[in-house]
Write an enzyme that holds these catalytic residues in place. Structure first.
Site, PDB file in Angstrom:
ATOM      1  N   GLY A  41       0.844  -1.182   0.000  1.00  0.00           N
ATOM      2  CA  GLY A  41       0.000   0.000   0.000  1.00  0.00           C
ATOM      3  C   GLY A  41       0.885   1.241   0.000  1.00  0.00           C
ATOM      4  O   GLY A  41       1.669   1.439  -0.913  1.00  0.00           O
ATOM      5  N   SER A 108       6.420  -4.702  -1.428  1.00  0.00           N
ATOM      6  CA  SER A 108       6.164  -3.348  -1.904  1.00  0.00           C
ATOM      7  C   SER A 108       6.317  -2.348  -0.756  1.00  0.00           C
ATOM      8  O   SER A 108       7.378  -2.287  -0.134  1.00  0.00           O
ATOM      9  CB  SER A 108       4.771  -3.299  -2.549  1.00  0.00           C
ATOM     10  OG  SER A 108       4.600  -2.134  -3.305  1.00  0.00           O
ATOM     11  N   TRP A 109       5.279  -1.560  -0.436  1.00  0.00           N
ATOM     12  CA  TRP A 109       5.359  -0.674   0.735  1.00  0.00           C
ATOM     13  C   TRP A 109       5.711  -1.458   1.995  1.00  0.00           C
ATOM     14  O   TRP A 109       6.356  -0.938   2.900  1.00  0.00           O
ATOM     15  CB  TRP A 109       4.045   0.081   0.920  1.00  0.00           C
ATOM     16  CG  TRP A 109       3.870   0.664   2.283  1.00  0.00           C
ATOM     17  CD1 TRP A 109       3.081   0.167   3.292  1.00  0.00           C
ATOM     18  CD2 TRP A 109       4.517   1.828   2.820  1.00  0.00           C
ATOM     19  NE1 TRP A 109       3.191   0.958   4.422  1.00  0.00           N
ATOM     20  CE2 TRP A 109       4.058   1.984   4.154  1.00  0.00           C
ATOM     21  CE3 TRP A 109       5.423   2.754   2.311  1.00  0.00           C
ATOM     22  CZ2 TRP A 109       4.481   3.027   4.972  1.00  0.00           C
ATOM     23  CZ3 TRP A 109       5.852   3.798   3.120  1.00  0.00           C
ATOM     24  CH2 TRP A 109       5.386   3.921   4.437  1.00  0.00           C
ATOM     25  N   ASP A 263       9.320  -5.114 -13.216  1.00  0.00           N
ATOM     26  CA  ASP A 263       8.464  -4.433 -12.249  1.00  0.00           C
ATOM     27  C   ASP A 263       8.315  -2.971 -12.670  1.00  0.00           C
ATOM     28  O   ASP A 263       9.285  -2.218 -12.678  1.00  0.00           O
ATOM     29  CB  ASP A 263       9.091  -4.533 -10.848  1.00  0.00           C
ATOM     30  CG  ASP A 263       8.176  -4.033  -9.747  1.00  0.00           C
ATOM     31  OD1 ASP A 263       7.327  -3.168 -10.023  1.00  0.00           O
ATOM     32  OD2 ASP A 263       8.321  -4.510  -8.602  1.00  0.00           O
ATOM     33  N   HIS A 291       5.445  -6.795 -10.786  1.00  0.00           N
ATOM     34  CA  HIS A 291       5.427  -6.380  -9.383  1.00  0.00           C
ATOM     35  C   HIS A 291       4.559  -7.257  -8.489  1.00  0.00           C
ATOM     36  O   HIS A 291       4.864  -7.439  -7.314  1.00  0.00           O
ATOM     37  CB  HIS A 291       4.935  -4.933  -9.298  1.00  0.00           C
ATOM     38  CG  HIS A 291       4.919  -4.369  -7.915  1.00  0.00           C
ATOM     39  ND1 HIS A 291       6.074  -4.027  -7.233  1.00  0.00           N
ATOM     40  CD2 HIS A 291       3.890  -4.091  -7.058  1.00  0.00           C
ATOM     41  CE1 HIS A 291       5.761  -3.564  -6.039  1.00  0.00           C
ATOM     42  NE2 HIS A 291       4.435  -3.590  -5.898  1.00  0.00           N
TER      43      HIS A 291
END
Length: 320
Positions: A41, A108-109, A263, A291
């Site tokens: 996120g 990711s985040w 990605d 990704h």
């Protein structure tokens, strides 16, 4: 390669001193080696799919929903919702579950958050398992939101996100943030759908329209778009290049980094730089993936790495 779907052993909430209730769940071996997984996120949430990435006979699999999203309450709250607060929540969760050392994982985040937590509390991290590195620098936002990065590869999709060429992603992010915090519910939903559609479309090598529609579910899209724009309009509440600048704090902690060669959300150079800066890290470049964790090549690489990490952690434990 993936493990069968399993149910949670239990789930609960942790109450913070500032009015948030953080949802968490545990699955796998209740007496196993603890792994805490940080979702993406900001604004994502825990997922049953993540449980399939870890050997349930070895790992005590712990997921939690970050402030304002998933099942955490209040939903979509921006009050006291900063990176420092999220780091404190992980530490609160660690204490609640009586964990002294853990495997810290994320995507990711979630890699940003895991790295920042590890740099603040390195004594509690035995190893890292990270997928889709996001360093949260201004150049990384420029890549994702300007017309000179990922937009060069997906110009048609980018026009749906932003019809005008953009040299200033900060202005674009702030415009979306104003729309997502307005009182116009219809415009808020439209902005959320556009924001999430852009990221969802470019997160895989081959667009899956079914998954894109799932990502555009209002409950998911509103939280994801609001919290991402909230964090990114505030430079993720960290200093520029903070992760690389503080890499010495975790330089001796082993890490496996998994990143898709193609990605387009978090370009490969971020993972490459992290690996080059971190002596104890190993980089696995997945050549046929972008990704998304749910791309077959990415999820299988992650599962294989979690199995290799289990062998390493067993060896570490035997030396004690």
């Amino acid at each position: 390669m993936l493990y069968p779907q399993i149910k949670t052993n239990y789930n609960d909430f942790i109450k913070t001193e500032d009015g948030h209730k953080i949802y968490y769940e545990e699955s796998g071996n209740a007496n196993g080696y603890p792994v805490i997984y940080c979702h993406g996120g900001p604004g994502g949430g825990s997922s049953p799919f993540v449980r399939r990435l870890f050997d349930p006979e070895y790992y005590r699999i712990i997921q939690f929903d970050q402030r304002g999203c998933g099942l955490s309450e209040p939903f979509m709250s921006l009050h006291n919702n900063t990176t420092a607060h999220l780091i404190n929540d992980i530490e609160l969760l660690r204490k609640q579950l009586s964990i002294s050392k853990m495997l810290l994982a994320g995507g990711s985040w979630g890699t940003t958050l895991a790295l920042l937590y590890g740099q603040q509390y390195p004594q509690h991290v035995a190893a890292f398992l990270l997928r889709g590195i996001f360093l949260a620098r201004q150049q990384d936002l420029f890549w994702l939101y300007s017309s000179h990065g990922a937009a060069r590869l997906f110009s048609d999709y980018y026009r749906d996100f932003n019809p005008h060429p953009c040299d200033d992603p900060e202005q674009l992010i702030n415009t979306y943030y104003r729309r997502l915090t307005s009182d116009n519910e219809l415009d808020k939903l439209s902005a959320a759908r556009n924001w999430c559609q852009w990221e969802s479309r470019i997160s895989v090598l081959h667009a899956d329209h079914t998954k894109i529609e799932e990502d555009l579910n209002p409950h998911h899209a509103l939280a994801m778009a609001l919290l991402e724009s909230h964090y990114f309009s505030h430079s993720s509440f960290i200093k520029e290049n903070q992760i690389i600048a503080n890499i010495d704090k975790i330089k001796d902690i082993p890490a496996t980094i998994i990143h898709g060669r193609y990605d387009s959300v978090c370009d490969f150079s971020q993972a490459d730089l992290l690996n080059q800066s971190w002596p104890a890290s190993a980089l696995i470049c997945v050549g046929s993936a972008g990704h998304s964790l749910k791309e077959k090549a990415i999820s299988e690489a992650f599962c294989k790495a979690s199995n290799s990490m289990a062998v390493f952690l067993k060896g570490q434990k035997s030396k004690l």
